[in-house]
Scaffold this motif. Structure first.
Motif, PDB file in Angstrom:
ATOM      1  N   SER A   1      30.620  82.929  37.558  1.00  0.00           N
ATOM      2  CA  SER A   1      31.793  83.472  38.232  1.00  0.00           C
ATOM      3  C   SER A   1      31.479  84.865  38.749  1.00  0.00           C
ATOM      4  CB  SER A   1      33.003  83.520  37.291  1.00  0.00           C
ATOM      5  OG  SER A   1      32.743  84.379  36.207  1.00  0.00           O
ATOM      6  N   LEU A   2      32.145  85.217  39.836  1.00  0.00           N
ATOM      7  CA  LEU A   2      32.002  86.535  40.446  1.00  0.00           C
ATOM      8  C   LEU A   2      33.390  87.092  40.711  1.00  0.00           C
ATOM      9  CD1 LEU A   2      29.237  85.831  43.134  1.00  0.00           C
ATOM     10  CD2 LEU A   2      28.898  86.826  40.885  1.00  0.00           C
ATOM     11  N   THR A   3      33.496  88.411  40.728  1.00  0.00           N
ATOM     12  CA  THR A   3      34.737  89.098  41.062  1.00  0.00           C
ATOM     13  C   THR A   3      34.556  89.808  42.392  1.00  0.00           C
ATOM     14  OG1 THR A   3      35.276  89.424  38.729  1.00  0.00           O
ATOM     15  CG2 THR A   3      36.433  90.801  40.327  1.00  0.00           C
ATOM     16  N   GLY A   4      35.498  89.613  43.311  1.00  0.00           N
ATOM     17  CA  GLY A   4      35.345  90.177  44.643  1.00  0.00           C
ATOM     18  C   GLY A   4      36.608  90.839  45.146  1.00  0.00           C
ATOM     19  N   ASP A   5      36.627  91.084  46.456  1.00  0.00           N
ATOM     20  CA  ASP A   5      37.746  91.752  47.118  1.00  0.00           C
ATOM     21  C   ASP A   5      38.302  90.859  48.211  1.00  0.00           C
ATOM     22  OD1 ASP A   5      37.461  94.144  45.625  1.00  0.00           O
ATOM     23  OD2 ASP A   5      35.791  94.732  46.922  1.00  0.00           O
ATOM     24  N   LEU A   6      39.619  90.750  48.244  1.00  0.00           N
ATOM     25  CA  LEU A   6      40.293  90.029  49.311  1.00  0.00           C
ATOM     26  C   LEU A   6      40.462  90.999  50.475  1.00  0.00           C
ATOM     27  CD1 LEU A   6      41.723  87.278  49.947  1.00  0.00           C
ATOM     28  CD2 LEU A   6      43.844  88.412  49.292  1.00  0.00           C
ATOM     29  N   ASP A   7      39.630  90.863  51.506  1.00  0.00           N
ATOM     30  CA  ASP A   7      39.615  91.850  52.577  1.00  0.00           C
ATOM     31  C   ASP A   7      40.275  91.366  53.861  1.00  0.00           C
ATOM     32  OD1 ASP A   7      37.739  89.999  53.380  1.00  0.00           O
ATOM     33  OD2 ASP A   7      36.289  91.483  54.096  1.00  0.00           O
ATOM     34  N   PHE A   8      40.790  90.142  53.866  1.00  0.00           N
ATOM     35  CA  PHE A   8      41.443  89.653  55.086  1.00  0.00           C
ATOM     36  C   PHE A   8      42.492  88.613  54.732  1.00  0.00           C
ATOM     37  CE2 PHE A   8      41.788  86.397  58.398  1.00  0.00           C
ATOM     38  CZ  PHE A   8      42.181  87.168  59.475  1.00  0.00           C
ATOM     39  N   LEU A   9      43.660  88.745  55.363  1.00  0.00           N
ATOM     40  CA  LEU A   9      44.729  87.757  55.259  1.00  0.00           C
ATOM     41  C   LEU A   9      45.256  87.525  56.662  1.00  0.00           C
ATOM     42  CD1 LEU A   9      46.497  85.965  53.463  1.00  0.00           C
ATOM     43  CD2 LEU A   9      48.081  87.877  53.244  1.00  0.00           C
TER      44      LEU A   9
END
Length: 428
Positions: free
Chosen positions: A258-266
């Motif tokens: 598993s990796l943790t990331g950033d939601l950079d676009f919606l």
């Protein structure tokens, strides 16, 4: 006469027996009613419904992407002399991958350098001639036409120098292209052309795919997208965390997949054909565990649902007509009600239809309670993971346990329960 009297006595005897049986049956009914009235109320935790904000964990299918993947193309013609990488390895930006026939381009550079030196020499000579003709013209020794011819020769020589300089730069560029370098860092593919073959310009030699960071695009239902957009605009709302996960057999038990990331676009629009909104998340992939093209699951943690009615999953049972819950009515008795189940998360079930604010829902001892049973309502302790072991909802010190998840759910107070028990005792 005696026979008639005997028949009468026999009839009276039968009537007496029937009367005794009726009395006995009536007595049993009275005893049963007394036993039912004397049965004590059943203790159970009760949740009084109030709207609250609920945090969900939502999962969506997705595929790993790497939009910075680059095709390695030959920029010059020649024989492919060397391959400097191992297929499937990780290369850094600027690493040399291939070498294309250098000798020819080195010779061309040497020729261009000689041409430049010759042009510079001619330009120097033309400059000196012009300066000499300019002095003679000022003294009246030559005509203006002769001076102008010297000026034209000087300018032509300067242009020849610029042309030779450009030719040298062009051949130097071609020479540099004989070392085919990686334009980005990433994993390099198998070679498309073997060493020793002749390659022309624009021939694809390999591909380099960056694997750190990675990009994942996925689609959100419009309801989730609306809630997410609203939540991101709120100052006091929890942050939505994005995780990337895929299990691969037994390795997932010992390897962190598993990796943790950033939601950079919606996305700013809803797809009319699917009623979804596109989103993108970026993840650091330092161990190069994930690769483009893999199918994964994207999980959004702490996605809010605002002002909803929800009950613990343990309060919902399956009835003949569908899911149902047990309520406590104004008389302190249990009654069933069918509901419509919505989203489920963290031990809660959102109920869009079937319940209203203020309804009192039984949330413990569900299996031992039937409709019509008297209920001794206890405060709801907030435990939604499993059937509570302590139906009274009290801890060792006798204090009420706090409801979890930061919700507004609550049970009846101790004083209310005491009043109900007193009322039930007096009725019985």
């Amino acid at each position: 006469m005696n026979q008639k009297f005997a028949r009468r006595v026999q009839g009276w005897s039968l009537i007496g027996v029937f009367a005794l049986l009726l009395v006995a049956c009536g007595g049993n009914d009275d005893e049963q009613e007394e036993q039912q009235q004397e049965s004590p109320p059943k203790q159970a935790q009760v949740q009084t419904l109030e709207p609250f904000d609920l945090e969900l964990d939502k999962t969506y299918p997705a595929m790993v992407r790497s939009d910075r993947s680059v095709n390695i193309i030959a920029r010059v013609d020649g024989t492919l002399e060397q391959q400097h990488y191992r297929a499937g390895g990780i290369v850094e930006k600027g690493d040399i991958l291939f070498t294309i026939e250098k000798d020819t381009y080195q010779a061309a550079v040497a020729q261009a350098q000689a041409d430049l030196q010759s042009a510079r020499a001619s330009a120097s000579e033309a400059q000196r001639d012009y300066e000499r003709y300019q002095r003679l013209y000022q003294n009246g020794s030559i005509s203006q036409q002769q001076r102008d011819q010297a000026l034209s020769q000087r300018d032509t020589s300067k242009a020849a120098v610029a042309q030779a300089q450009a030719s040298l730069e062009s051949t130097q560029i071609d020479l540099n292209y004989t070392d085919v370098k990686a334009p980005v860092a990433g994993q390099v593919s198998l070679n498309d052309v073997n060493v020793g073959n002749y390659v022309a310009r624009q021939t694809q030699l390999a591909e380099v795919t960056p694997v750190d960071p990675l990009e994942v695009r996925f689609s959100l239902p419009q309801s989730d997208a609306f809630a997410l957009r609203r939540q991101r605009q709120m100052d006091d709302a929890p942050n939505v965390n994005v995780e990337l996960d895929f299990p691969y057999g037994d390795d997932s038990a010992t390897t962190d997949t598993s990796l943790t990331g950033d939601l950079d676009f919606l996305g700013a629009r809803v797809d009319e054909s699917t009623s979804t909104v596109q989103a993108r998340a970026v993840f650091e992939n330092p161990q190069n565990l994930f690769l483009p093209g893999q199918f994964v699951r994207v999980k959004l943690r702490n996605l809010m649902r605002f002002h909803v009615l929800a009950v613990p999953e343990i309060a919902v049972t399956e009835g003949l007509k569908g899911p149902q819950v047990m309520l406590v009515n104004d008389d302190g008795e249990a009654q069933s009600r069918f509901i419509t189940m919505g989203e489920q998360a963290r031990g809660w079930v959102i109920v869009p239809e079937g319940l209203e604010k203020g309804d009192r829902v039984v949330v413990s001892n569900i299996g031992s309670i039937s409709a019509g049973d008297k209920i001794d309502a206890q405060p709801f302790d907030g435990n939604v993971d499993s059937e509570p072991d302590n139906p009274s909802g009290l801890d060792a010190s006798g204090a009420n346990k706090s409801a979890g998840q930061g919700t507004s759910v609550s049970g009846e107070t101790d004083q209310t329960s005491a009043d109900e028990r007193s009322s039930n005792s007096s009725d019985n």
